[in-house]
Each structure stands twice: as C-alpha cells, then as structure tokens.
Scaffold this motif. Structure first.
Motif, PDB file in Angstrom:
ATOM      1  N   VAL A 138      12.691  49.342  43.424  1.00 37.06           N
ATOM      2  CA  VAL A 138      11.162  48.917  42.914  1.00 37.06           C
ATOM      3  C   VAL A 138      11.228  47.649  42.988  1.00 37.06           C
ATOM      4  N   ASP A 139      10.511  46.897  43.611  1.00 37.39           N
ATOM      5  CA  ASP A 139      10.138  45.529  43.295  1.00 37.39           C
ATOM      6  C   ASP A 139       8.723  45.218  42.719  1.00 37.39           C
ATOM      7  N   HIS A 140       8.698  44.333  41.762  1.00 39.35           N
ATOM      8  CA  HIS A 140       7.391  44.424  40.950  1.00 39.35           C
ATOM      9  C   HIS A 140       7.219  42.873  40.626  1.00 39.35           C
ATOM     10  N   GLY A 141       5.995  42.541  40.254  1.00 38.00           N
ATOM     11  CA  GLY A 141       5.766  41.143  39.624  1.00 38.00           C
ATOM     12  C   GLY A 141       4.720  40.586  40.722  1.00 38.00           C
ATOM     13  N   LEU A 142       4.924  39.016  40.967  1.00 42.44           N
ATOM     14  CA  LEU A 142       3.672  38.427  41.601  1.00 42.44           C
ATOM     15  C   LEU A 142       3.335  39.155  42.912  1.00 42.44           C
ATOM     16  N   PRO A 143       2.037  39.567  42.988  1.00 38.32           N
ATOM     17  CA  PRO A 143       1.555  40.200  43.994  1.00 38.32           C
ATOM     18  C   PRO A 143       1.732  39.772  45.340  1.00 38.32           C
ATOM     19  N   ARG A 144       1.811  38.380  45.719  1.00 36.20           N
ATOM     20  CA  ARG A 144       1.955  38.072  46.943  1.00 36.20           C
ATOM     21  C   ARG A 144       3.530  37.964  47.594  1.00 36.20           C
ATOM     22  N   HIS A 146      12.685  42.199  39.627  1.00 36.39           N
ATOM     23  CA  HIS A 146      11.095  41.543  39.047  1.00 36.39           C
ATOM     24  C   HIS A 146      11.147  40.114  39.658  1.00 36.39           C
ATOM     25  N   HIS A 147       9.746  39.928  40.579  1.00 35.18           N
ATOM     26  CA  HIS A 147       9.736  38.821  41.129  1.00 35.18           C
ATOM     27  C   HIS A 147       8.911  37.875  39.985  1.00 35.18           C
ATOM     28  N   TRP A 179       5.752  37.683  33.882  1.00 34.79           N
ATOM     29  CA  TRP A 179       6.841  37.105  33.421  1.00 34.79           C
ATOM     30  C   TRP A 179       7.465  36.048  34.348  1.00 34.79           C
ATOM     31  N   ASN A 180       7.990  35.153  34.020  1.00 34.30           N
ATOM     32  CA  ASN A 180       8.273  34.072  34.780  1.00 34.30           C
ATOM     33  C   ASN A 180       9.630  33.405  34.451  1.00 34.30           C
ATOM     34  N   MET A 181      10.575  33.362  35.343  1.00 38.65           N
ATOM     35  CA  MET A 181      11.848  33.210  35.269  1.00 38.65           C
ATOM     36  C   MET A 181      12.264  32.551  36.557  1.00 38.65           C
ATOM     37  N   PRO A 182      12.589  31.193  36.904  1.00 34.97           N
ATOM     38  CA  PRO A 182      13.124  30.940  38.164  1.00 34.97           C
ATOM     39  C   PRO A 182      14.220  31.716  38.907  1.00 34.97           C
ATOM     40  N   GLY A 183      14.055  32.141  39.912  1.00 34.56           N
ATOM     41  CA  GLY A 183      14.939  33.082  40.789  1.00 34.56           C
ATOM     42  C   GLY A 183      14.733  34.456  40.388  1.00 34.56           C
TER      43      GLY A 183
END
Length: 370
Positions: free
Chosen positions: A88-94, A239-240, A245-249
C-alpha cells in the motif's frame, strides 16, 4: 571463455554476482571480511521490501527482472526467500498517481483505495489522503536471501571464504588486464576480473581502485519492530510525505518474523562502518513511536524494539553498477537496492563478460541531486 573472478564482499550484491557468474561457468572466489550471517553491514535481518512500484520506470523494469530470478533462486537453493503480501502506497496524491501510471504502463495491476477502504481491509493501517494497492509486492527475508545466493553459487563451484579482509587490489599490467587481490594475511590471489561489493566500506576502499566514483554518504539508520502477533499478515507500505504527514524521505513499513518493521528513509547520522555506536538513539525511537500512535493502530499497546543498519547513499540515490578495466563496482544502493539483488547479479556478470553497462548506474556520471 571461462574467467577467474574474485568477488570482494559476500553480502547481498557480492553473493548475487557470485551466483550469476558461477552459473555461467566462471571460476569464482568470494572473499568476505566477516563471518556467515554477520550483522555489520547492510544485508542482514529478517526483512526487506520487494515492490515493483517506482516513480522511475527503469527501476520498475529492474524489479520485474528480479522477480522471476528470486523464484528461480528458491528452486535452486530449496529455500523460500520472497513472500508476496501486496503493498500500500499512500500520502501525497501526485506521488501515488505517478506510481499508478508507471505500473499501468508496465502492464501490472494496481487498485486505488480511499483511506476508509484501506482501514476496512487492513484495520492496523491508517492511510493518508489516497492510497494505491499493488499485489506484486511484499518482503524478502534478508538473511535467507544471502544464504541462498551463496549456497547456489557454491553448488555451481564457487569458493566462499569468510573471515578474509581484502586490503588492496592491484592491476597486474599483463596483456588483457587482470588483477591481484591482496588480503590482510598477505595472501595474493590473481584473477582475470574482480567484482567489488563492499557496501558501507565502498567510500573508503574504492577510490584507490577506480575513478569517477560519485560521493556517497554512509549513515546509520534506526528502524524499529513492533512485535504484534499478526505481523506476517501485513502488507508492505510506503507513506509518501506532503499530505497529512510530512517527513523528508518518507516512511516505509512491512511485516516480518520480528514484528511490523517501520523506518524513516535516509535520515540517519553519518558514520564510519568500522567505528559506529550501535546504541539506539532514543529520539529516533520516539519519532517512530509517535508515528505509530497516529498511523498504525494495529501496533497499539506494543513497545518498539530498535535495530540499526547501514545506508550507503549516492546524491541521486541511483546505484553504481559499472566496470573500469578488470574491476566491476557494485555500490551505493541507497537503502532501496535489496529487492533487485539477483537482477544486479546478472548485470554484474554481464559487465565482467564485457557487455556494456547502463548510463544511469555509470561511474563518472553527471547526475542531479534528487
């Protein structure tokens, strides 16, 4: 023509190269500094993610090449190493959209899911904004994979020697090339070619052997395991960053025999692989504990168990897979190379036999920082 090939480094990439070269009939000697199953480098443990989903299509193509090779290795060695659980990949839509596009172009199945649909299917996992499920993903058992590759190489005649530290590689100067590999016991082995796959020791060792090596950072990363009973049923997940949620990488996770493993990608401290303090950093553990409290309800009530591993990262996070004279270099796998192991072994064997490499992975390449 049968070649005498020395492989320096018996972790995943060295083992994969040895297996491919020996399968093609070459005379292979593997020289590994540490003992079997050691935990000093980047190839140990119970789990690594396998996935086809990449924003860069060439990596998807390489993973597609690796998948049947993992299965062939299981048949050769009699040892299971790859379990497909889906991912499962999720997070930033683009970011998720790009993965869906690449998988579709490769003819691989994927399914878009809402956060509610993810929670219904995997109650232990909370998704951010939008999600993509792709079934051709899961986990590779790291220790078993290295063991199986070395076993397969040995079955084809390769000699595998542990406890041998290589101190120098000399060009012999004879017609047609060739090398002399010198050990810390003053043993000198001659070979037609050498493959150097020394992981986190590459930045210190390789500049004396080849030119054009990109700068590489060696960092100590600190993932954790949450020991939950259903860990082996979990999909792998990424989790992109950039949405809720925002953490570089970004953050990765997967089930394993040791529990649900999660880690931040490439945020560790720069270390010397020979002199590193493997004591867990409480702040790093706290960050992962806090993440799990918000995004992984399935591990609630469990205490994370930390571990350490090495990343060897190039500025563009692309690998180094190239040949210079009789020396083939496998380096800089940037925390995402394990899944490609047997395919990289084939690329290494091609280089040793004189076939051209790939510009993306070349020594001396000019590549922007991602």
């Amino acid at each position: 023509m049968v070649l005498r090939v020395a492989v320096v480094g018996g972790g995943l990439m060295g083992a994969a190269a040895a297996r491919s070269l020996s399968a093609r009939g070459h005379r292979v000697t593997v020289l590994e500094r540490f003992g079997p199953g050691h935990d000093r480098g980047s190839s140990y443990g119970t789990s690594r993610i396998f996935r086809l989903a990449y924003a860069e299509p060439s990596y998807t193509e390489l993973a597609l090449r690796a998948l049947p090779l993992w299965r062939r290795l299981e048949e050769e060695s009699g040892q299971p190493v790859l379990t497909l659980t889906g991912a499962v990949d999720h997070g930033l839509p683009r970011a998720v959209d790009r993965l869906a596009d690449v998988l579709a172009a490769a003819g691989r199945s994927a399914q878009r899911l809402s956060p509610g649909e993810v929670a219904e299917r995997w109650p232990g996992l909370r998704a951010d904004t939008t999600a993509l499920y792709h079934p051709d993903a899961g986990r590779v058992h790291a220790d078993d994979a290295v063991s199986a590759l070395l076993k397969a190489a040995g079955q084809r005649g390769a000699e595998v020697r542990h406890g041998v530290r290589v101190t120098e590689i000399r060009h012999t100067g004879r017609t047609g090339g060739g090398v002399t590999v010198v050990t810390d016991a003053d043993e000198a082995l001659t070979a037609d070619a050498v493959v150097v796959a020394v992981g986190g020791w590459a930045p210190g060792f390789l500049p004396a052997v080849v030119s054009g090596l990109p700068p590489m950072r060696v960092t100590q990363e600190q993932p954790v395991h949450f020991p939950v009973p259903d860990a082996l049923d979990w999909p792998s997940f990424i989790h992109h960053p950039g949405a809720g949620w925002n953490m570089p990488g970004g953050l990765y996770g997967l089930g394993s025999a040791d529990g649900v493993k999660i880690g931040l990608h490439g945020v560790g401290q720069v270390v010397d692989p020979d002199h590193r303090d493997r004591t867990p950093d409480p702040a790093a553990v706290d960050r992962l504990r806090a993440y799990a409290q918000e995004w992984l309800p399935g591990v609630a009530g469990t205490e994370p168990v930390p571990l350490t591993c090495l990343y060897t990262t190039t500025p563009d996070e692309d690998f180094v897979i190239d040949r210079q004279g009789p020396v083939t270099v496998l380096a800089g796998f940037s925390g995402h190379g394990f899944k490609f192991g047997p395919a990289i072994g084939e690329l290494a064997a091609d280089l040793v036999e004189g076939r051209p490499g790939t510009a993306r992975f070349a020594l001396g390449r000019a590549a922007p920082t991602r």
